[in-house]
Design an enzyme around this catalytic site. Sequence first.
Site, mmCIF file in Angstrom:
data_model
loop_
_atom_site.group_PDB
_atom_site.id
_atom_site.type_symbol
_atom_site.label_atom_id
_atom_site.label_comp_id
_atom_site.label_asym_id
_atom_site.label_seq_id
_atom_site.Cartn_x
_atom_site.Cartn_y
_atom_site.Cartn_z
ATOM 1 N N CYS A 1 0.803 -1.231 0.000
ATOM 2 C CA CYS A 1 0.000 0.000 0.000
ATOM 3 C C CYS A 1 0.841 1.288 0.000
ATOM 4 C CB CYS A 1 -0.953 0.007 1.189
ATOM 5 S SG CYS A 1 -0.212 -0.549 2.718
ATOM 6 N N HIS B 1 -2.513 6.669 3.582
ATOM 7 C CA HIS B 1 -1.074 6.819 3.844
ATOM 8 C C HIS B 1 -0.582 8.107 3.168
ATOM 9 C CE1 HIS B 1 -1.221 2.945 5.558
ATOM 10 N NE2 HIS B 1 -0.537 2.232 4.669
HETATM 11 N N1 NDP Z 1 -5.058 -3.972 6.028
HETATM 12 C C1 NDP Z 1 -4.466 -3.334 5.040
HETATM 13 O O1 NDP Z 1 -4.549 -2.098 4.845
HETATM 14 C C2 NDP Z 1 -3.653 -4.075 4.086
HETATM 15 C C3 NDP Z 1 -3.436 -5.445 4.168
HETATM 16 N N2 NDP Z 1 -2.706 -6.073 3.233
HETATM 17 C C4 NDP Z 1 -2.453 -7.512 3.216
HETATM 18 O O2 NDP Z 1 -3.666 -8.223 2.923
HETATM 19 C C5 NDP Z 1 -3.698 -9.456 3.614
HETATM 20 C C6 NDP Z 1 -4.914 -9.492 4.509
HETATM 21 O O3 NDP Z 1 -4.853 -8.437 5.465
HETATM 22 P P1 NDP Z 1 -6.073 -8.149 6.445
HETATM 23 O O4 NDP Z 1 -7.356 -8.276 5.705
HETATM 24 O O5 NDP Z 1 -5.740 -6.880 7.134
HETATM 25 O O6 NDP Z 1 -5.951 -9.399 7.469
HETATM 26 P P2 NDP Z 1 -7.055 -9.962 8.471
HETATM 27 O O7 NDP Z 1 -6.292 -10.632 9.568
HETATM 28 O O8 NDP Z 1 -8.052 -8.943 8.795
HETATM 29 O O9 NDP Z 1 -7.804 -11.118 7.604
HETATM 30 C C7 NDP Z 1 -7.171 -12.320 7.268
HETATM 31 C C8 NDP Z 1 -8.124 -13.221 6.491
HETATM 32 O O10 NDP Z 1 -7.446 -14.451 6.222
HETATM 33 C C9 NDP Z 1 -8.151 -15.541 6.849
HETATM 34 N N3 NDP Z 1 -7.195 -16.495 7.396
HETATM 35 C C10 NDP Z 1 -6.356 -16.321 8.442
HETATM 36 N N4 NDP Z 1 -5.635 -17.454 8.656
HETATM 37 C C11 NDP Z 1 -6.058 -18.348 7.739
HETATM 38 C C12 NDP Z 1 -5.694 -19.684 7.445
HETATM 39 N N5 NDP Z 1 -4.757 -20.347 8.152
HETATM 40 N N6 NDP Z 1 -6.307 -20.311 6.421
HETATM 41 C C13 NDP Z 1 -7.249 -19.659 5.692
HETATM 42 N N7 NDP Z 1 -7.641 -18.396 5.927
HETATM 43 C C14 NDP Z 1 -7.036 -17.741 6.937
HETATM 44 C C15 NDP Z 1 -8.991 -14.905 7.931
HETATM 45 O O11 NDP Z 1 -10.090 -15.742 8.222
HETATM 46 P P3 NDP Z 1 -10.793 -15.808 9.714
HETATM 47 O O12 NDP Z 1 -11.685 -14.603 9.807
HETATM 48 O O13 NDP Z 1 -11.545 -17.074 9.673
HETATM 49 O O14 NDP Z 1 -9.673 -15.796 10.691
HETATM 50 C C16 NDP Z 1 -9.391 -13.602 7.248
HETATM 51 O O15 NDP Z 1 -10.409 -13.859 6.334
HETATM 52 C C17 NDP Z 1 -2.382 -9.536 4.366
HETATM 53 O O16 NDP Z 1 -1.450 -10.247 3.592
HETATM 54 C C18 NDP Z 1 -1.976 -8.097 4.538
HETATM 55 O O17 NDP Z 1 -0.583 -7.974 4.711
HETATM 56 C C19 NDP Z 1 -2.189 -5.342 2.232
HETATM 57 C C20 NDP Z 1 -2.345 -4.013 2.130
HETATM 58 C C21 NDP Z 1 -3.075 -3.269 3.054
HETATM 59 N N1 PHD Z 2 2.314 -2.993 5.831
HETATM 60 C C1 PHD Z 2 1.195 -2.188 5.408
HETATM 61 C C2 PHD Z 2 0.010 -3.052 5.111
HETATM 62 C C3 PHD Z 2 0.337 -4.358 4.466
HETATM 63 O O1 PHD Z 2 -0.191 -5.343 4.883
HETATM 64 O O2 PHD Z 2 1.226 -4.350 3.478
HETATM 65 P P1 PHD Z 2 1.581 -5.635 2.550
HETATM 66 O O3 PHD Z 2 0.491 -5.760 1.556
HETATM 67 O O4 PHD Z 2 2.877 -5.330 1.913
HETATM 68 O O5 PHD Z 2 1.682 -6.838 3.424
HETATM 69 C C4 PHD Z 2 0.878 -1.174 6.486
HETATM 70 O O6 PHD Z 2 1.202 -1.451 7.590
HETATM 71 O O7 PHD Z 2 0.273 -0.145 6.264
#
Ligand code: NDP
Ligand code: PHD
Length: 344
Positions: free
Chosen positions: A150, A242
């Site tokens: 991001c 950000h």
């Molecule tokens: N938040 C942000 O702004 C950003 C996040 N990201 C990336 O996106 C991804 C998701 O982030 P975010 O949504 O914040 O994370 P969350 O922890 O909010 O969500 C994770 C998701 O993955 C599922 N999950 C967790 N463990 C497992 C497993 N062992 N097997 C299958 N499913 C699983 C969870 O299900 P359950 O609800 O059942 O636990 C949930 O649906 C990450 O890689 C993060 O780095 C990237 C950019 C920005």
């Molecule tokens: N690291 C970013 C969010 C994130 O999850 O990034 P990435 O998609 O590279 O895992 C933040 O903290 O704002």
Amino acid sequence: MSVRVGILGATGAVGQRFIQLLDDHETFEIAALTASESSAGETYRDAAKWRVNTPIPDAVAEMTVGATTPEAVPDDVDLLFSSLPSSVAAAVEPDFLEAGYVVSSNSSNDRMAPDVPLTIPEINADHLELIEVQRENRGWDGALIKNPNCSTITMVPTLAALDQFGLERVSVSTLQAVSGAGYSGVTSMEIIDNAIPHIGGEEEKMESESRKLLGDFDGAEVTLHGADVTASCNRIPTLDGHLENVFADLTEDPDAEDIAAAMRDYPGVDLPSAPEQLIHVFEDPMRPQPRLDRERGDGMAICAGGIQATDEGVKYNCLAHNTIRGAAGASVLNGELLVEDGWI
Ligand SMILES: NC(=O)C1=CN([C@@H]2O[C@H](COP(=O)(O)OP(=O)(O)OC[C@H]3O[C@@H](n4cnc5c(N)ncnc54)[C@H](OP(=O)(O)O)[C@@H]3O)[C@@H](O)[C@H]2O)C=CC1
Ligand SMILES: N[C@@H](CC(=O)OP(=O)(O)O)C(=O)O
């Protein structure tokens, strides 16, 4: 044309944004939702702690969440969006690719793999052809495409606009919103009345991913852009958006108006989720600001301001919505590009 899509990690913060952005999408129809074993078998309404500012779409609320395995996803799903924790994605995405699925993934694993397209449609849509190399290398029928981190995606469109002036060196310092760390990522006691001057792994991602995105693709491999990029990443108590302070060295000597025009005129793409204007340039030195400007272009625009020519090149600020342009929106746009270019 209707494309049936699934969301891996649908209950998470980014998964919820996918659902919000895909509701009433002109091409994509949500047909499968997956999460961890603890959510599998529940309705989406029960499994997700819904925290997005619009209601759960009715059609989604009563869908049953499946396990994150290829067997749990119907065969007629054409495209998967992935928002799993990166360690989970690294383990399970290959199973979906081997099963023939096309995956547009937001997770950070494999972004720098030489045969995985890391794309922003407005910047490097041509890198998508790496899918051919990927299929040959890996022997799978599916395809894996990634969107960047991001903080990286907030800065790179502005750097792409500067490249015509000879981009040599970039220093960037970020002020990142708490949503980037996920709902439970930073506690209120840690972040209120505070700023945290380190975000694990973030600096390395900005330094490497930006050079791949701006790199040249010759049909076989991407040559990283030659600019030296150095980043300092900081967490501040904003919710979304950000903000970044960029200092770029250029070989040419453009004035601030040339630079503003290059950013303002940087072309967009004609895809359903793309903003009409990619980079919004502000004259007011007090802008952009996260609270006021993160929703520009429905959260898909990049904002820039405070542009000043320096002895070395330019300094300016940029801003984007981290969970829309920086995450789910970026994956959806990549999905739209996959459809447009005939990969689906
Ligand atoms: N938040 C942000 O702004 C950003 C996040 N990201 C990336 O996106 C991804 C998701 O982030 P975010 O949504 O914040 O994370 P969350 O922890 O909010 O969500 C994770 C998701 O993955 C599922 N999950 C967790 N463990 C497992 C497993 N062992 N097997 C299958 N499913 C699983 C969870 O299900 P359950 O609800 O059942 O636990 C949930 O649906 C990450 O890689 C993060 O780095 C990237 C950019 C920005
Ligand atoms: N690291 C970013 C969010 C994130 O999850 O990034 P990435 O998609 O590279 O895992 C933040 O903290 O704002």
